[in-house]
Design a protein around this motif. Sequence first.
Motif, PDB file in Angstrom:
ATOM      1  N   TYR A   1       0.875  -1.165   0.000  1.00  0.00           N
ATOM      2  CA  TYR A   1       0.000   0.000   0.000  1.00  0.00           C
ATOM      3  C   TYR A   1       0.916   1.220   0.000  1.00  0.00           C
ATOM      4  CZ  TYR A   1      -3.255   3.578   1.528  1.00  0.00           C
ATOM      5  OH  TYR A   1      -3.993   4.744   1.609  1.00  0.00           O
TER       6      TYR A   1
ATOM      7  N   TYR B   1      -1.660   5.357   8.710  1.00  0.00           N
ATOM      8  CA  TYR B   1      -2.165   5.288   7.339  1.00  0.00           C
ATOM      9  C   TYR B   1      -2.075   3.893   6.750  1.00  0.00           C
ATOM     10  CZ  TYR B   1      -1.951  10.342   7.696  1.00  0.00           C
ATOM     11  OH  TYR B   1      -2.140  11.637   8.107  1.00  0.00           O
ATOM     12  N   SER B   2      -1.476   2.941   7.493  1.00  0.00           N
ATOM     13  CA  SER B   2      -1.350   1.585   6.968  1.00  0.00           C
ATOM     14  C   SER B   2      -2.704   0.872   7.010  1.00  0.00           C
ATOM     15  CB  SER B   2      -0.331   0.803   7.803  1.00  0.00           C
ATOM     16  OG  SER B   2      -0.379  -0.553   7.450  1.00  0.00           O
ATOM     17  N   PRO B   3      -3.061   0.223   5.930  1.00  0.00           N
ATOM     18  CA  PRO B   3      -4.326  -0.535   5.953  1.00  0.00           C
ATOM     19  C   PRO B   3      -4.167  -1.884   6.663  1.00  0.00           C
ATOM     20  CG  PRO B   3      -3.293  -0.735   3.810  1.00  0.00           C
ATOM     21  CD  PRO B   3      -2.402   0.130   4.613  1.00  0.00           C
TER      22      PRO B   3
ATOM     23  N   THR C   1      -2.780  -4.454   9.784  1.00  0.00           N
ATOM     24  CA  THR C   1      -2.595  -4.399  11.239  1.00  0.00           C
ATOM     25  C   THR C   1      -1.179  -4.861  11.622  1.00  0.00           C
ATOM     26  OG1 THR C   1      -3.679  -6.540  11.301  1.00  0.00           O
ATOM     27  CG2 THR C   1      -5.001  -4.630  11.955  1.00  0.00           C
TER      28      THR C   1
END
Lengths: 322, 172
Positions: A15, A39-41, A43
């Motif tokens: 991403y 902002y990381s999709p 976990t």
Amino acid sequence: MINKFVEIVNADKCYFFSAELPKGINLNKNLVLLNYGKYSPFTDYDLFYTKAKDRLYIWFYENSVKTTKKIYIPEGYFIFNSKESKENVILYYQKSEYTVYQIFKDGYLSSEIIESETFDESFVKELCRIYNITENSVDRVAEINKIPGLQVILQAVSSEKNLNQMPAKLYDLMIVPASIFFIILSIYSYSLDKYYSKKIFTLKKEIDVFSQKTVSVNNKLQKADEIVNEWTKFTNQYINTSSFTDIMAVVSEAAYKNSAKIDLVENRAFSTIVWVTLNDATSFLNTLMTYDQVKSASFQSVRPSSSEKGKEQARLEVVFAQ
Amino acid sequence: MKDKRLLFFMVCLAVYLFLVSSDTPGINDLVSTYSRYKKLLAEEKELINKSDNVSNYLDSLLNQHNENIKLFFDGNTDPSTHMNNMQSFINKHAKQLNVEVVNLRWGEASIDGNFVIMPINFVFRGDPLSIYKLVTLLETYEKLVTVDQFRINRQQDYVQIMASVSLYAYKK
């Protein structure tokens, strides 16, 4: 070779995120995570970041893609670096599974889009329209250079989630070779030591055998030295000068030529002392010096004669040639 | 797993440092010792090869030594015999040359290493040429005699002079 340590993370597993970078900021992995991790999709994720001009580019990817202990570099990074011109352009890179589009606006990577289809011209036209980029500025990246330079590897290393893991990685990498090195060094040193010790021992034994044989030779040499030294010392001390006959032949002739009377001739270890009474001592000295047998002659004293008025008594040291 | 590898590494390091490295004097030292012994052995071998030459050399030196010794006064002979012989020699030649032996004196012998140095002093009266001839004859005496000093004590216009001559004779 370098590829063995590097693994490329497919673009569809990543991403992309970009942000303006405040000036004067010294980035590190923890700082990027703290500020942009939200902002990381994903976990459970890791990231690779890089800087260009005043922009920060981040590629997030799931930790699960990391199955080995290699260095992971996102595919998008290689596409980003594949072209020099990045003013207003759309780069696309086709793979069988997907196509990656990178949209550059005003010199910055504005967006990275992954389409699970092959190149779609209408989709690109739409992108051109949205980003206000001419259709002529669409450029295909035929192939990416998957051999990273040293700078890239250093960037990747610095993008490791926890820099504290580096010593551990280094440790993992070095511990076995280091152990093997010391094993080989031990064996080598021990073998060399034994090899030379054995050789020296054999030589010593051989020398002992020869030494016994050379005792008598050494004794003879020692005896010869003693004899030579004894006679050398004796001749130097007592018979080093010329014979009396030779000395007198020279001195008496010189005395006759200069009307001199010889008072004393005395032999010393390396010279002869001559006392004469005469009119002109210098003339006598010069006469002596004309003889080949005379190496040197010099006055020790010249004074008026006590026994003969008007004459002088000279004491000279004369060195005769051997 | 990591601990086991570390333990293994530590064992390897300890073996090298405490058993191998500390117990060996160092390769450079060994190599230099080896070279030194090799050179020594070569010298010993060379010496054995030259043993005949050394023997010949020593023999020739000993011969020369014995010849030289013959020129010395014999240490086993009574000193008065030496004195009488020499005095006879001098008197015989002095008479022939018409030189008077005014005095003959044997000084005290001194020891220099393995040699005994015997000073002898003569006083002659006669014409200068005859005295000179007599002194040069002394140098031809059967034993080694060296002139140490030749002093003209009194001059009578060189017609008659008195000369004091100091000599050294040698004994071994």
